[in-house]
Design an enzyme around this catalytic site. Structure first.
Site, mmCIF file in Angstrom:
data_model
loop_
_atom_site.group_PDB
_atom_site.id
_atom_site.type_symbol
_atom_site.label_atom_id
_atom_site.label_comp_id
_atom_site.label_asym_id
_atom_site.label_seq_id
_atom_site.Cartn_x
_atom_site.Cartn_y
_atom_site.Cartn_z
ATOM 1 N N LYS A 87 0.891 -1.173 0.000
ATOM 2 C CA LYS A 87 0.000 0.000 0.000
ATOM 3 C C LYS A 87 0.922 1.213 0.000
ATOM 4 C CE LYS A 87 -1.865 3.134 1.816
ATOM 5 N NZ LYS A 87 -1.631 4.528 1.325
ATOM 6 N N GLU A 94 9.120 1.416 11.042
ATOM 7 C CA GLU A 94 10.208 2.383 10.803
ATOM 8 C C GLU A 94 9.562 3.759 10.863
ATOM 9 O OE1 GLU A 94 13.321 1.848 10.522
ATOM 10 O OE2 GLU A 94 13.316 -0.326 10.294
ATOM 11 N N CYS A 146 13.571 10.480 6.898
ATOM 12 C CA CYS A 146 13.364 10.172 8.322
ATOM 13 C C CYS A 146 14.608 10.466 9.145
ATOM 14 C CB CYS A 146 12.983 8.710 8.473
ATOM 15 S SG CYS A 146 14.160 7.613 7.659
ATOM 16 N N GLU A 186 8.895 16.395 14.473
ATOM 17 C CA GLU A 186 9.492 16.127 13.162
ATOM 18 C C GLU A 186 8.843 17.039 12.117
ATOM 19 O OE1 GLU A 186 8.573 12.407 11.242
ATOM 20 O OE2 GLU A 186 10.653 12.216 10.592
HETATM 21 P P1 NAD Z 1 2.307 8.873 7.165
HETATM 22 O O1 NAD Z 1 2.477 8.099 8.423
HETATM 23 O O2 NAD Z 1 1.290 9.946 7.140
HETATM 24 O O3 NAD Z 1 1.929 7.881 5.957
HETATM 25 C C1 NAD Z 1 2.703 6.738 5.644
HETATM 26 C C2 NAD Z 1 1.804 5.696 4.991
HETATM 27 O O4 NAD Z 1 0.811 5.294 5.945
HETATM 28 C C3 NAD Z 1 1.062 6.186 3.758
HETATM 29 O O5 NAD Z 1 1.001 5.148 2.801
HETATM 30 C C4 NAD Z 1 -0.336 6.464 4.315
HETATM 31 O O6 NAD Z 1 -1.355 6.365 3.329
HETATM 32 C C5 NAD Z 1 -0.460 5.364 5.349
HETATM 33 N N1 NAD Z 1 -1.462 5.620 6.409
HETATM 34 C C6 NAD Z 1 -1.872 6.818 6.898
HETATM 35 N N2 NAD Z 1 -2.833 6.630 7.839
HETATM 36 C C7 NAD Z 1 -3.022 5.288 7.952
HETATM 37 C C8 NAD Z 1 -3.867 4.471 8.754
HETATM 38 N N3 NAD Z 1 -4.731 4.990 9.616
HETATM 39 N N4 NAD Z 1 -3.786 3.130 8.611
HETATM 40 C C9 NAD Z 1 -2.920 2.580 7.742
HETATM 41 N N5 NAD Z 1 -2.105 3.301 6.941
HETATM 42 C C10 NAD Z 1 -2.148 4.648 7.052
HETATM 43 O O7 NAD Z 1 3.733 9.418 6.796
HETATM 44 P P2 NAD Z 1 4.172 10.319 5.559
HETATM 45 O O8 NAD Z 1 3.891 11.737 5.863
HETATM 46 O O9 NAD Z 1 3.644 9.726 4.305
HETATM 47 O O10 NAD Z 1 5.744 10.060 5.584
HETATM 48 C C11 NAD Z 1 6.581 10.741 6.438
HETATM 49 C C12 NAD Z 1 6.891 9.976 7.700
HETATM 50 O O11 NAD Z 1 7.552 8.749 7.387
HETATM 51 C C13 NAD Z 1 7.848 10.729 8.607
HETATM 52 O O12 NAD Z 1 7.420 10.619 9.929
HETATM 53 C C14 NAD Z 1 9.164 9.998 8.396
HETATM 54 O O13 NAD Z 1 10.094 10.101 9.431
HETATM 55 C C15 NAD Z 1 8.687 8.596 8.221
HETATM 56 N N6 NAD Z 1 9.744 7.787 7.565
HETATM 57 C C16 NAD Z 1 10.450 6.892 8.337
HETATM 58 C C17 NAD Z 1 11.491 6.154 7.768
HETATM 59 C C18 NAD Z 1 12.322 5.177 8.572
HETATM 60 O O14 NAD Z 1 13.031 4.371 7.966
HETATM 61 N N7 NAD Z 1 12.289 5.204 9.893
HETATM 62 C C19 NAD Z 1 11.792 6.339 6.405
HETATM 63 C C20 NAD Z 1 11.049 7.261 5.666
HETATM 64 C C21 NAD Z 1 10.020 7.981 6.263
#
Ligand code: NAD
Length: 412
Positions: A106, A181, A215, A315
């Site tokens: 997804k 992650e 991240c 963040e």
């Molecule tokens: P997000 O958490 O808003 O979304 C990530 C994914 O989760 C998307 O596909 C989104 O559609 C899905 N999602 C959102 N709500 C959901 C729910 N209720 N149930 C299931 N899935 C859901 O994050 P973002 O803004 O897309 O990405 C940025 C974040 O990702 C930052 O916090 C960043 O630090 C983190 N990130 C972490 C790593 C790591 O390796 N630790 C790497 C890259 C990004």
């Protein structure tokens, strides 16, 4: 899997263009991402022939044989963010497939096309129908449906800590396995005795690569107070010289953020920083002129920040760095660890003792010494504290997608 890696490479130009068009990052960065995708898929292709168990020295050796095998979990759901549209789905799919699972990806709603194209390439490589699946849609609908589904055995998630918490609850129904992650607010610590030229470059890339939408971004910059003013002024000078533009323009050094909502979120944090009386040394706004309609944010350097300010605690996930002074090693560690996150940290020094003391004391999943964002397929990746559960990459990554079966044979 080797065929899939070869097809990703063969279609690299098209994938890189698609990454830039969906995500906004410059084409040169997108090409690097394709390179990582190829080597990552090859790396886990290699593991398919090396998955072994152990023979366990049980206490009745002449009577019992005990051995272990690694078995797949079943159906793995991979939910991913938009910052690496190709590698993020592959960080989930490649180790899951190499260990014998099927996957349902997804991808982020902002970068679905890259994931769909990737699934086509797996099909072309000969993966049977139903082994690599993509479900597109929003998080609260498609993502939540996957996370709550009782036929899904595992969710591997990369995204925000906030959504990570929701997934912990969603996985309770069938107690599916979960690896997370999550976000970060990583300290990048520069001592006065460091190679300052290298540190400056490392700090700059550490926060501004990928528009800061990474991240591990070194978003809290700690500089020893004797060199603080000079170092931060130089960083601000570099930030001012960054050329923003369309990702397909070869002159572009930094592209737009991924979406209007992300741009507004980042600008909102910048306003909070100004209101808290942090000082804007560079950027601090969206550009005028031709770029005014795009989702751009100027690379921003804040000085006079304290660790209690919202901009230093939450963040931002954009090109914004908060620069804070520190007195000595103990002060740097105390401030660096004063965060709910624990993803990564950087340390810049020529003093071996200081480097090792800092590496031991920092509460983060990765510590980079005299480098930053130095990733490798074989090197474990994951967070302490609220930055996640589990370790991806390398042999550690195999544990996330397999379960150990213990077989005990009585041969008396
Ligand atoms: P997000 O958490 O808003 O979304 C990530 C994914 O989760 C998307 O596909 C989104 O559609 C899905 N999602 C959102 N709500 C959901 C729910 N209720 N149930 C299931 N899935 C859901 O994050 P973002 O803004 O897309 O990405 C940025 C974040 O990702 C930052 O916090 C960043 O630090 C983190 N990130 C972490 C790593 C790591 O390796 N630790 C790497 C890259 C990004």
């Amino acid at each position: 899997m080797q065929k899939a890696a070869a097809l990703i490479e063969k279609n690299g130009d098209e994938l890189a263009q698609l990454i830039t068009l969906e995500n906004g990052k410059p084409l040169w960065e997108a090409k690097k991402e394709v390179g990582t995708a190829v080597s990552w898929t090859e790396y886990y292709a290699g593991w398919t022939t090396k998955l072994s168990g152990d023979t366990i020295p049980v206490s009745l050796p002449g009577q019992f044989l005990n051995y272990t095998v690694r078995e797949p979990l079943g159906v793995v759901g991979g939910i991913t963010p938009p910052n690496y549209p190709l590698t993020m789905p592959l960080y989930k799919a490649a180790p899951a497939l190499a260990t014998g699972n099927t996957v349902v990806l997804k991808p982020s709603e902002d970068t679905s096309l890259v994931a769909l194209r990737l699934a086509e390439l797996f099909r072309e490589a000969g993966f049977p129908e139903g082994v690599v699946n993509v479900v597109t849609g929003y998080g609260e609908t498609a993502g939540a449906a996957l996370a709550n589904h009782n036929d899904v055995d595992k969710i591997t998630f990369t995204g925000s800590t906030e959504v990570g918490r929701m997934l912990v609850k969603a996985s309770a129904g069938n107690l599916k396995k979960l690896s997370l992650e999550l976000g970060g607010k990583s300290p990048n610590i520069v001592f006065a005795d460091a190679d300052l030229e290298a540190a400056l470059k490392g700090v700059f890339m550490g926060i501004f690569f990928c528009q800061g939408e990474i991240c591990s971004a070194g978003s809290r910059l700690f500089v020893e107070q004797t060199i603080y003013d000079e170092f931060v002024a130089q960083l601000a000078g570099m930030a001012k010289s960054v050329r923003l533009g369309h990702g397909l323009d070869p002159e572009t050094k930094m592209g737009p953020l991924v979406s209007r909502s992300q741009q507004e979120r980042v600008l909102g944090y910048i306003e909070q920083g100004k209101a808290a009386k942090a000082n804007v040394l560079a950027g601090g706004r969206k550009p005028d002129g031709l770029l005014a309609e795009g989702f751009f944010v100027e690379p921003t350097v804040f000085s006079q920040v304290t660790n209690e300010m919202t901009i230093a605690r939450e963040e931002i996930f954009g090109p914004v760095v908060c620069a804070l002074p520190f007195k000595d090693l103990a002060d740097a560690i105390r401030q660096g660890n004063d965060s709910p996150f624990g993803l990564a940290a950087g340390v810049w020094t020529r003093d071996l003792h200081k480097a090792h003391q800092a590496a031991a004391a920092l509460e983060t999943g990765t510590v980079w010494v005299n480098c930053y964002n130095a990733f490798d397929n074989a090197s474990p990746w994951g967070g302490f504290k609220q930055s996640g559960w589990g370790r991806e990459k390398g042999p550690y990554g195999l544990d996330l997608f397999t379960q150990i079966k213990s077989v005990v044979v009585n041969f008396t």
